[in-house]
Design a protein around this motif. Structure first.
Motif, PDB file in Angstrom:
ATOM      1  N   ASP A  71       9.563  -0.652  -4.415  1.00 26.99           N
ATOM      2  CA  ASP A  71       9.099  -2.071  -5.075  1.00 26.99           C
ATOM      3  C   ASP A  71       7.466  -2.398  -4.996  1.00 26.99           C
ATOM      4  O   ASP A  71       6.930  -1.782  -3.919  1.00 26.99           O
ATOM      5  CB  ASP A  71       9.665  -3.412  -4.265  1.00 26.99           C
ATOM      6  N   CYS A  72       7.014  -2.863  -5.865  1.00 27.58           N
ATOM      7  CA  CYS A  72       5.405  -3.252  -5.873  1.00 27.58           C
ATOM      8  C   CYS A  72       5.244  -4.141  -4.574  1.00 27.58           C
ATOM      9  O   CYS A  72       4.466  -3.668  -3.927  1.00 27.58           O
ATOM     10  CB  CYS A  72       5.076  -4.126  -7.059  1.00 27.58           C
ATOM     11  N   ARG A 111       8.795   2.983  -0.369  1.00 24.33           N
ATOM     12  CA  ARG A 111       8.045   1.621  -0.308  1.00 24.33           C
ATOM     13  C   ARG A 111       9.153   0.621   0.006  1.00 24.33           C
ATOM     14  O   ARG A 111       9.412   0.070  -0.735  1.00 24.33           O
ATOM     15  CB  ARG A 111       7.360   1.396  -1.501  1.00 24.33           C
ATOM     16  N   LYS A 118       0.150  -7.445  -0.408  1.00 22.03           N
ATOM     17  CA  LYS A 118      -0.655  -6.978  -1.606  1.00 22.03           C
ATOM     18  C   LYS A 118      -1.959  -7.546  -1.461  1.00 22.03           C
ATOM     19  O   LYS A 118      -2.135  -8.746  -1.274  1.00 22.03           O
ATOM     20  CB  LYS A 118       0.166  -7.315  -2.933  1.00 22.03           C
ATOM     21  N   GLU A 399       5.956   2.500  -8.560  1.00 21.66           N
ATOM     22  CA  GLU A 399       6.644   1.221  -8.429  1.00 21.66           C
ATOM     23  C   GLU A 399       7.850   1.285  -9.350  1.00 21.66           C
ATOM     24  O   GLU A 399       7.711   1.281 -10.681  1.00 21.66           O
ATOM     25  CB  GLU A 399       5.715   0.534  -8.749  1.00 21.66           C
ATOM     26  N   SER A 426       9.674  -9.000 -11.031  1.00 23.69           N
ATOM     27  CA  SER A 426       8.794  -8.690 -10.053  1.00 23.69           C
ATOM     28  C   SER A 426       7.726  -9.772  -9.551  1.00 23.69           C
ATOM     29  O   SER A 426       7.497 -10.664 -10.577  1.00 23.69           O
ATOM     30  CB  SER A 426       7.739  -7.638 -10.590  1.00 23.69           C
ATOM     31  N   ARG A 431       7.314  -2.935 -12.571  1.00 22.62           N
ATOM     32  CA  ARG A 431       7.841  -1.869 -11.970  1.00 22.62           C
ATOM     33  C   ARG A 431       8.955  -1.005 -13.176  1.00 22.62           C
ATOM     34  O   ARG A 431       9.359  -1.785 -14.321  1.00 22.62           O
ATOM     35  CB  ARG A 431       8.839  -2.149 -11.017  1.00 22.62           C
TER      36      ARG A 431
END
Length: 453
Positions: A71-72, A111, A118, A399, A426, A431
């Motif tokens: 994931d982001c 991840r 972030k 991602e 997201s 992604r």
């Protein structure tokens, strides 16, 4: 193999400029949260981090390939057995495609279990007529678009730790409890993927793998006794952004006396926080985990060499990964000089491509997205740059999600701009969905087959 200098300690980063850090409004609550984390068990163990470092050293030698994906930014609201299983499914599928297509083992690095923060370009965002603090990930504040929700809350670090522990428990159960064994290769194909062209191509590959296993059994090989066919190693990583959290989970290994950041197996330093004299480089120079650094188009050869010297002065293979995130239009021009400089200085760096972050665009309506063709173009440019210099293109950092989202444009799935509103889920960056990820894996395997050995 001590890399820690005599002046380093887990809190020595506090003497350096620390970018992208929250200002906790309640200092006492922040101390209480970090004290609780310091008293908590480690999430990962030093021996696991050393195993990952050894595997990454094999990648540098061209004997394996790194698949780093997830994931982001993870969400506190989405932890579930199903979601974790679906992420693992697509990683296992991609690994099978890459291993079978390129005849190389794949080092799997998720991840996951800690990617709750972030960095942001701006400290605030506009909501109506009001500026409110930017969302920085659920370990810092909430994504609700109100000023109250965006107040940093240090108690969220403890919640992030607890959710990471739950995720790791499930991940270990899946990867060691039979779900990831190679005989399950057909079961990894999700229903919405199986009906697609890339899903059908995967099924054909799965049939070939099953026939190969049958042939091995017919030759008298005891497949049941071969552990590597029944379980896999999936390591964890996240951006080591929130230094209060990383310091609180740093432990001295009882076997070696070395310091390890036990929040994840590998931590990386982002493009916005990789200043050689900054707090992030100072902190991570002293822990013995494998490390990564994002390298964008503005990076100079002197900066990259200085980062190599600061983070891996003993030139330990597998210690340092550099992720090139140049953008499709720049990678062929800007990457080769960096590759040559590092090579000439004798640094054993694993070079990987992050083809996502340099290729973000906004639609006319303001939706942040990425084009699949641009992602593939940067990947191809990365391979071409590495081949030009004689460096092994060691990995990819993506991602993605196992869900059927519509966040990136194109691919065999042919997501169009009008589809973005259907399932754009997201919290921050777009992604690849499972179909697009599998499509990328097949194309990447074809690129790897062309690599000179």
């Amino acid at each position: 193999m001590a890399v820690t200098s005599r002046t380093w300690s887990p809190d020595s980063w506090r003497e350096r400029p620390a970018l992208q850090q929250p200002e906790w409004p309640d200092a006492a609550a922040a101390v209480a949260a970090t004290d609780r984390l310091k008293a908590s068990p480690p999430l990962v163990f030093a021996g696991e981090a050393r195993q990952l470092r050894e595997s990454l050293a094999h990648v540098i030698e061209g004997r394996a390939f790194l698949l780093q994906a997830g994931d982001c930014v993870e969400s506190f609201n989405e932890i579930s057995t199903m979601r974790i299983r679906e992420k693992l499914k697509i990683m296992l599928q991609m690994s099978a495609v890459l291993t079978y297509g390129a005849t190389l083992p794949v080092v799997k690095l998720g991840r996951i279990a800690g990617q709750f923060t972030k960095p942001r370009s701006e400290p605030t965002e506009r909501v109506g007529e009001v500026d409110i603090p930017s969302f920085r990930g659920h370990m810092i504040n909430d994504d609700a678009r109100t000023a109250e929700a965006r107040v940093p809350d240090p108690r969220r670090m403890v919640e992030g730790y607890n959710q990471s522990a739950q995720t790791l428990n499930l991940l270990r159960a899946f990867t060691k409890g039979g779900y990831a064994e190679l005989t399950q290769v057909h079961a990894w194909n999700q229903e919405f993927v199986a009906s697609s062209p890339e899903g059908r191509r995967y099924e054909r590959l799965a049939d070939e793998i099953e026939r190969a296993l049958g042939f091995m059994a017919a030759c008298g090989i005891d497949l049941a006794a071969e552990r590597r066919l029944h379980e896999v190693d999936v390591y964890t990583c996240h951006e080591g952004l929130l230094l209060d959290y990383e310091e609180a989970l740093t432990r001295k290994d009882s076997l070696t006396g070395d310091w390890y950041d036990c929040s994840a197996h590998l931590l990386w330093i982002g493009e916005r926080t990789r200043q050689p004299d900054g707090a992030h480089v100072e902190f991570f120079s002293g822990v013995h985990n494998p490390l990564g650094v994002k390298i964008g188009p503005a990076a100079t050869t002197s900066e990259v060499i200085e980062l190599c010297e600061r983070l891996n002065p003993l030139r330990v293979p597998g210690r340092l990964t550099l992720y090139a995130r140049m953008g499709a239009s720049h990678v062929r021009e800007l990457l080769p000089p960096l590759l040559r400089a590092v090579q000439e200085e004798g640094h054993p760096v694993l070079w990987a491509s992050d083809p996502m972050h340099g290729n973000s665009i906004r639609t006319a309506s303001g939706v942040r997205t990425r084009r699949f063709d641009a992602i593939m173009d940067e990947l191809q440019g990365f391979f071409e740059a590495c081949w030009e210099v004689g460096v092994w293109p060691g990995g990819v950092h993506l991602e993605f999600t196992g869900e059927n989202v519509t966040e990136c444009l194109g691919g065999a799935d042919d997501v169009l701009e009008e589809h973005l509103s259907h399932r754009y889920e997201s919290l921050l960056d777009p992604r690849l969905n499972a179909r697009q990820s599998l499509d990328l894996a097949f194309r990447l395997a074809e690129l790897m087959q062309r690599a000179p050995r």
